[in-house]
Design a protein around this motif. Structure first.
Motif, PDB file in Angstrom:
ATOM      1  N   SER A 276      36.707  40.964  43.895  1.00  0.00           N
ATOM      2  CA  SER A 276      37.621  40.289  42.955  1.00  0.00           C
ATOM      3  C   SER A 276      38.527  39.315  43.711  1.00  0.00           C
ATOM      4  CB  SER A 276      38.441  41.307  42.162  1.00  0.00           C
ATOM      5  OG  SER A 276      39.313  42.047  42.985  1.00  0.00           O
TER       6      SER A 276
ATOM      7  N   GLU B  76      39.269  38.111  34.402  1.00  0.00           N
ATOM      8  CA  GLU B  76      40.160  39.279  34.338  1.00  0.00           C
ATOM      9  C   GLU B  76      40.476  39.757  32.925  1.00  0.00           C
ATOM     10  OE1 GLU B  76      44.035  41.005  36.719  1.00  0.00           O
ATOM     11  OE2 GLU B  76      43.833  38.829  36.467  1.00  0.00           O
TER      12      GLU B  76
ATOM     13  N   TRP C 153      38.547  34.240  38.901  1.00  0.00           N
ATOM     14  CA  TRP C 153      38.970  35.590  38.523  1.00  0.00           C
ATOM     15  C   TRP C 153      39.924  35.571  37.334  1.00  0.00           C
ATOM     16  CZ3 TRP C 153      37.248  40.166  38.554  1.00  0.00           C
ATOM     17  CH2 TRP C 153      38.071  41.257  38.301  1.00  0.00           C
TER      18      TRP C 153
END
Length: 404
Positions: free
Chosen positions: A54, A67, A63
């Motif tokens: 990540s 997310e 990300w």
């Protein structure tokens, strides 16, 4: 001439293209994908993304897009029992964060992951050729000539095969593999349940193999259910009532009523390790280099480690004015990744053999070992950092959250 030609449009091929192009925009990077253009949108699976991966996706600038769809894994519970046991004692629990404010892993829908990578690749100017695959290649002194299934030929300085565990390009390169069939299949599906999972992932070691439940958003869990292949085939072919009844026996009732909300598929499980990761003007990455048992949840993350190492190798060589396709340059990538891959393959092989059985003395020994680890905080902390990918001292920059 193309600088880097990547065969395979999954997360490994796409993340490699994005990693190279973001660090070295002047390099010409193309990707060929034999699947139809919208095939990735039909993938109902989800994958565990460790903390190091990540961080890498954060550096790549995607990300923040992924997310909102990701569910953090905040707790891991490990049990060891028989399917019919009324009580499943918990032998090992991980409740920790790998780094301040960052869970050691997230569950991410594959559609969200691949969609974000494709968007980033497009924005960076990566050429993606859809619905055609590499039929073969021939390496020369200064380039590799790649023949496509549609009759075209492409010249590149380097060809990277990210075309899966049954890689045709690996075979064409003459690279041998170490193979073992476990006689098991992994059933993958998604279930919805009444009660919240609270970010808890569970791995139940059952005689036929591990049964893992991994948290998703909206009171759902992704399942990776290992069975002997003949039993997995029977379950996949059974009607919904039989399948859900067998599922409930393994899942239990702690989260209330269960409902299967995704398709169900079974994948044969085995160990495949490439003896070499490179050849003249050629490199393997992802499942083309290694296929391991899902018992550790590290298969996808090994691919991200390959990407980070290979991208850094290519970009550093280019900055030094070296030939990015030469064996001398590619040897750095191979030495970086081959030992770690063999170590992880051996680890998952031993774990699967140790836990996929119902031999009473072996069960007693392994349960004793799990109990000892659970009572040693420093050992548990070491294991969780290793699982998160943050335990190494010589990891590629991207995995440490640094740009190349």
């Amino acid at each position: 001439m193309i600088d880097v030609l990547i065969a395979g449009g999954g997360y490994v091929g796409l993340s490699l293209a994005v990693s190279i192009k973001k660090a070295a925009p002047h390099l010409a990077v193309s990707l060929i994908d034999g699947a139809p253009g919208d095939a990735w949108k039909k993938d109902e699976r989800a994958s565990a993304i460790i903390a190091a991966a990540s961080q890498m996706l954060d550096v790549l600038g995607i990300w923040s897009e992924i997310e909102p769809e990701a569910e953090p894994i905040r707790r891991m519970v490990i049990t060891d029992s028989k399917t019919a046991d009324p009580v499943r004692p918990v032998f090992l629990t991980f409740e920790d964060e790998a780094v301040e404010g960052r869970p050691f892993a997230h569950m991410v829908p594959n559609v969200a992951l691949v969609g974000a990578l494709r968007k980033a690749a497009d924005n960076l100017g990566v050429e993606i050729r859809q619905s055609t695959a590499a039929a073969g290649f021939k390496s020369g002194a200064h380039s590799v000539s790649v023949a496509l299934a549609n009759g075209e030929t492409i010249e590149a300085r380097l060809l990277v095969a990210c075309d899966g565990v049954r890689s045709k390009l690996r075979d064409a390169a003459g690279i041998k593999t170490v193979d073992f069939d476990y006689g098991q299949s992994g059933i993958v599906t998604t279930v919805e349940h009444e009660r919240p999972h609270d970010g808890t992932a569970e791995e139940h070691f059952l005689p036929a193999g591990p049964f893992a439940t991994l948290p998703l958003k909206n009171n759902r869990s992704s399942l990776v259910w290992t069975e002997r292949t003949r039993d997995a085939d029977r379950l996949i072919a059974s009607d919904d009532l039989v399948f859900e009844e067998e599922l409930e026996r393994r899942f239990g009732h702690k989260l209330g009523t269960l409902k299967v909300v995704g398709g169900r598929r079974a994948f044969p499980l085995g160990l495949t390790l490439a003896r070499d990761f490179i050849a003249p003007r050629f490199a393997l990455a992802g499942d083309a280099a290694h296929g391991i048992h899902p018992i550790s949840g590290q298969g996808l993350n090994l691919g991200f480690k390959d990407v980070a190492a290979l991208a850094e190798t290519i970009v550093d060589a280019d900055r030094l004015g070296l030939d990015i396709g030469s064996l001398a340059v590619l040897e750095r990538y191979q030495s970086w990744r081959r030992f770690d891959t063999f170590r992880m393959g051996l680890t998952t092989d031993v774990l699967n053999r140790l836990f996929s059985n119902d031999i009473t003395p072996v069960r007693a020994l392994r349960d004793f070992g799990l109990g000892i680890v659970d009572r040693l905080p420093s050992v548990k902390s070491f294991f969780i950092r290793q699982a998160s990918g943050l335990g190494g001292q010589s990891e590629p920059k991207l995995l440490g959250g640094q740009p190349i």
